[in-house]
Write a protein that holds these residues in place. Structure first.
Motif, short mmCIF file in Angstrom:
data_model
loop_
_atom_site.label_atom_id
_atom_site.label_comp_id
_atom_site.label_asym_id
_atom_site.label_seq_id
_atom_site.Cartn_x
_atom_site.Cartn_y
_atom_site.Cartn_z
N LEU A 110 0.98 -1.24 0.05
CA LEU A 110 0.09 -0.15 -0.14
C LEU A 110 1.03 1.32 0.12
O LEU A 110 1.70 1.31 0.88
CB LEU A 110 -0.86 0.11 1.23
N THR A 135 -4.47 -1.64 -3.88
CA THR A 135 -4.37 -2.63 -2.70
C THR A 135 -5.67 -3.57 -2.34
O THR A 135 -5.20 -4.69 -2.36
CB THR A 135 -4.10 -1.82 -1.44
N LEU A 136 -6.70 -2.85 -2.61
CA LEU A 136 -7.97 -3.62 -2.34
C LEU A 136 -8.00 -4.77 -3.65
O LEU A 136 -8.39 -6.03 -3.07
CB LEU A 136 -9.00 -2.85 -2.30
N ILE A 139 -5.70 -7.71 -2.78
CA ILE A 139 -6.19 -8.37 -1.51
C ILE A 139 -7.54 -9.42 -2.02
O ILE A 139 -7.48 -10.56 -2.03
CB ILE A 139 -6.78 -7.29 -0.68
N ILE A 150 -0.60 -6.20 4.97
CA ILE A 150 -0.46 -4.87 4.13
C ILE A 150 0.93 -4.39 4.64
O ILE A 150 1.21 -4.22 5.78
CB ILE A 150 -1.60 -3.91 4.63
N VAL A 177 -9.13 -1.79 4.43
CA VAL A 177 -8.46 -3.03 4.50
C VAL A 177 -8.85 -4.08 5.44
O VAL A 177 -8.61 -5.39 5.46
CB VAL A 177 -6.85 -3.04 4.65
N ALA A 182 -7.77 -8.10 5.72
CA ALA A 182 -6.43 -7.87 6.07
C ALA A 182 -6.30 -8.42 7.46
O ALA A 182 -7.06 -8.01 8.31
CB ALA A 182 -5.85 -6.75 5.66
N VAL A 185 -1.40 -4.62 9.36
CA VAL A 185 -0.85 -3.83 8.57
C VAL A 185 0.79 -3.49 9.22
O VAL A 185 0.87 -3.18 10.33
CB VAL A 185 -1.40 -2.45 8.62
#
Length: 252
Positions: A110, A135-136, A139, A150, A177, A182, A185
């Motif tokens: 990210l 990023t999504l 995922i 992440i 996230v 997720a 992070v």
């Protein structure tokens, strides 16, 4: 058991050679499955600093994934910052690139850096819509059942450390996230380690920050995180140079 070493803010140009040697010895002896580097490899994004960073990462002999930090963007060369801010960083990526395949674990990047912001301090974090969407999407491609970590440079929200990320858009990104599934992070930037839970109505994850291996320490000595993974769970240990390992924090 899978073991990751999470390291950040090495700042070649202001690196702590004793800390680098300490970390390198741990890698050599313990052979982690991979190293996650969450940004600020350099101090001023100079070519020589990136070359030194690449040489060091290659010398570790382990798979590495690297995220960009605010110090990895040119500061004084405004043409380079606005026109090709990630050129030297991407060259480093190519120099160290190797497959990062960890069964049951996905490391999803990210981007939290920006070439320009409408505030005085451009070193602070920023998550744009495009970066979050990317990023999504990554995922969504992770195999069902894998742990999702992440990897970002700035903490998405501040957690009370001496230094601050002040990441614009970070709270929205963090909630997104979490909702996407997720589990953690991983970040750097603040130069002190932390491991804190974050919960929403959509779920929960852990916010895990690595310290620094540079001369630019804050409250803690040079440090990195060890993340141990097994049976769909993980635990973290903040490993500080000259200090006994901290108690393990379980999560998953």
């Amino acid at each position: 058991m899978i073991r990751l070493f999470h390291v950040s803010d090495v700042h070649f140009g202001a690196e702590d050679k004793a800390a680098l040697a300490w970390f390198g010895e741990a890698v050599s002896v313990e052979q982690p499955d991979a190293i996650v580097m969450t940004g600020d490899l350099t101090m001023r994004a100079r070519t020589a600093e990136f070359e030194a960073a690449a040489e060091w990462l290659e010398s570790l002999g382990r798979p590495v994934t690297v995220e960009v930090g605010n110090h990895d963007l040119p500061l004084y060369n405004l043409f380079a910052r606005f026109v090709r801010p990630y050129k030297r960083y991407r060259r480093l990526e190519r120099m160290i690139e190797r497959p990062l395949e960890i069964e049951g674990v996905a490391i999803v990047p990210l981007k939290t850096t920006a070439r320009f912001q409408f505030r005085w301090d451009w070193s602070k974090g920023h998550v744009g819509d495009k970066a979050l969407s990317r990023t999504l999407e990554l995922i969504r491609k992770v195999p069902k059942g894998d742990l999702i970590f992440i990897a970002a440079h700035h903490p998405l929200i501040d957690v009370g450390t001496k230094s601050s990320g002040e990441t614009r858009g970070g709270g929205v990104a963090l909630d997104a996230v979490v909702a996407a599934g997720a589990h953690a992070v991983l970040s750097g930037h603040v130069h002190d380690p932390f491991d804190m839970p974050y919960r929403t109505g959509s779920g929960r994850l852990r916010m895990i920050g690595a310290g620094t291996l540079s001369m630019r320490t804050r409250d803690d000595p040079p440090s990195f995180n060890e993340i141990r993974i097994g049976d769909g769970r993980f635990e973290t240990i903040a490993r500080k140079m000259g200090v006994p390992d901290e108690a393990v924090t379980e999560a998953g």
